[in-house]
Design a protein around this motif. Structure first.
Motif, mmCIF file in Angstrom:
data_model
loop_
_atom_site.group_PDB
_atom_site.id
_atom_site.type_symbol
_atom_site.label_atom_id
_atom_site.label_comp_id
_atom_site.label_asym_id
_atom_site.label_seq_id
_atom_site.Cartn_x
_atom_site.Cartn_y
_atom_site.Cartn_z
ATOM 1 N N UNK A 1 0.825 -1.198 0.000
ATOM 2 C CA UNK A 1 0.000 0.000 0.000
ATOM 3 C C UNK A 1 0.864 1.255 0.000
ATOM 4 N N UNK A 2 1.922 1.255 0.806
ATOM 5 C CA UNK A 2 2.800 2.427 0.872
ATOM 6 C C UNK A 2 3.473 2.691 -0.462
ATOM 7 N N UNK A 3 3.824 1.618 -1.180
ATOM 8 C CA UNK A 3 4.516 1.773 -2.463
ATOM 9 C C UNK A 3 3.580 2.241 -3.563
ATOM 10 N N UNK A 4 2.310 1.835 -3.491
ATOM 11 C CA UNK A 4 1.383 2.103 -4.587
ATOM 12 C C UNK A 4 0.281 3.100 -4.229
ATOM 13 N N UNK A 5 0.114 3.350 -2.938
ATOM 14 C CA UNK A 5 -1.059 4.104 -2.526
ATOM 15 C C UNK A 5 -0.833 5.569 -2.282
ATOM 16 N N UNK A 6 0.281 6.129 -2.758
ATOM 17 C CA UNK A 6 0.528 7.546 -2.556
ATOM 18 C C UNK A 6 -0.059 8.357 -3.703
ATOM 19 N N UNK A 7 -0.153 9.646 -3.500
ATOM 20 C CA UNK A 7 -0.728 10.518 -4.519
ATOM 21 C C UNK A 7 0.138 10.523 -5.767
ATOM 22 N N UNK A 8 -0.497 10.453 -6.936
ATOM 23 C CA UNK A 8 0.237 10.513 -8.195
ATOM 24 C C UNK A 8 0.744 11.935 -8.427
#
Length: 281
Positions: free
Chosen positions: A260-267
């Protein structure tokens, strides 16, 4: 080949439980002795033969055994390969002195629902961080045992009390990070612990412990999106440690906090737009 003796013993941070024992014995025989606590015994393999108040009894997989405090008993394996058992030592006030006599007269209970609830309690006690859930299971275990000891029919109807359910949710919302024990909540709201759990579950479709975990996971997601390291997130969101966070995070969401930390940040360049754990918006 018979396995050697195995013992695991610990004292959990759960009010009402003084000690937990998981053990396997092949040839040990307990002499006559007493405990200052109630002994809640489940035998998972083999048979234990014991004497209680000069009467012979047996403990085996199909039954739950409750031995009262300050009453002498012994124990030994009834089969050559020994026995494997799980024991909860419960504080004397869990049932009180008036129920000692009924427990001496009938120390064994054949109740599959009770055994399943005790299984869940042991599972919660095996890992730190789930003390609230263990408290809930213990409250229902004690309630069901009291019903057997007093010759009442175990079980209770669903509780419909939106007012008390709402007050409990407000309390949990205020303290979901710091935590609150079931007995604290019962004292604050002037209600019996099992009544609180039944009212909350009827009103909201999940138990109070599951609600607290859900709130903590939501907070953990927000902190991870903000870039807080997972190890710091666990404590900040009310979890015991990072493995405790990971276990519940994956159980609820299907992936772990690292994903989640790797993929769930704002684009970058797309305010407010998030990707999920698999890179999808």
């Amino acid at each position: 080949m018979v396995r050697a003796q195995q013992v695991r013993v610990w004292s959990p941070s759960v009010s009402g439980i003084t000690e937990v024992l998981h053990a396997r014995f092949t040839d040990h025989a307990y002499p006559m002795h007493t405990h200052g606590s109630w002994t809640l015994l489940m035998v998972d393999d083999g048979i234990v033969r014991y004497d209680l108040d000069r009467h012979e009894h047996g403990a085996f997989r199909q039954v739950v055994t409750l031995l009262p405090p300050d009453v002498a008993h012994n124990g030994c394996p009834a089969t050559p390969h020994g026995f494997r058992k799980r024991v909860l030592y419960l504080a004397p006030e869990q049932f009180g002195e008036p129920l000692i006599g009924p427990a001496v007269d009938q120390p064994t209970v054949e109740d599959p629902a009770l055994r399943r609830r005790i299984d869940l309690l042991h599972a919660r006690l095996a890992e730190p961080g789930d003390e609230f859930a263990a408290e809930v299971h213990l409250a229902f275990v004690a309630e069901r045992l009291r019903a057997h000891l007093t010759r009442r029919t175990p079980g209770a109807a669903a509780v419909r009390d939106p007012r008390i359910a709402g007050r409990l949710r407000e309390l949990l919302d205020e303290r979901f990070v710091a935590g609150v024990t079931l007995h604290e909540a019962a004292r604050i709201l002037h209600a019996h612990p099992t009544y609180l759990v039944r009212a909350f579950s009827a009103a909201f479709g999940l138990g109070p412990h599951q609600y607290v975990v859900s709130r903590r996971v939501d907070l953990a997601r927000r902190l991870l999106r903000e870039g807080v390291p997972a190890g710091e997130v666990a404590v900040a969101a009310g979890f015991y440690d990072q493995p405790h966070l990971s276990r519940h995070f994956k159980r609820i969401l299907g992936f772990n906090p690292g994903q989640y930390a790797a993929r769930g940040r704002r684009q970058p360049g797309v305010p407010g737009r998030l990707t999920d754990a698999f890179g999808r918006p």
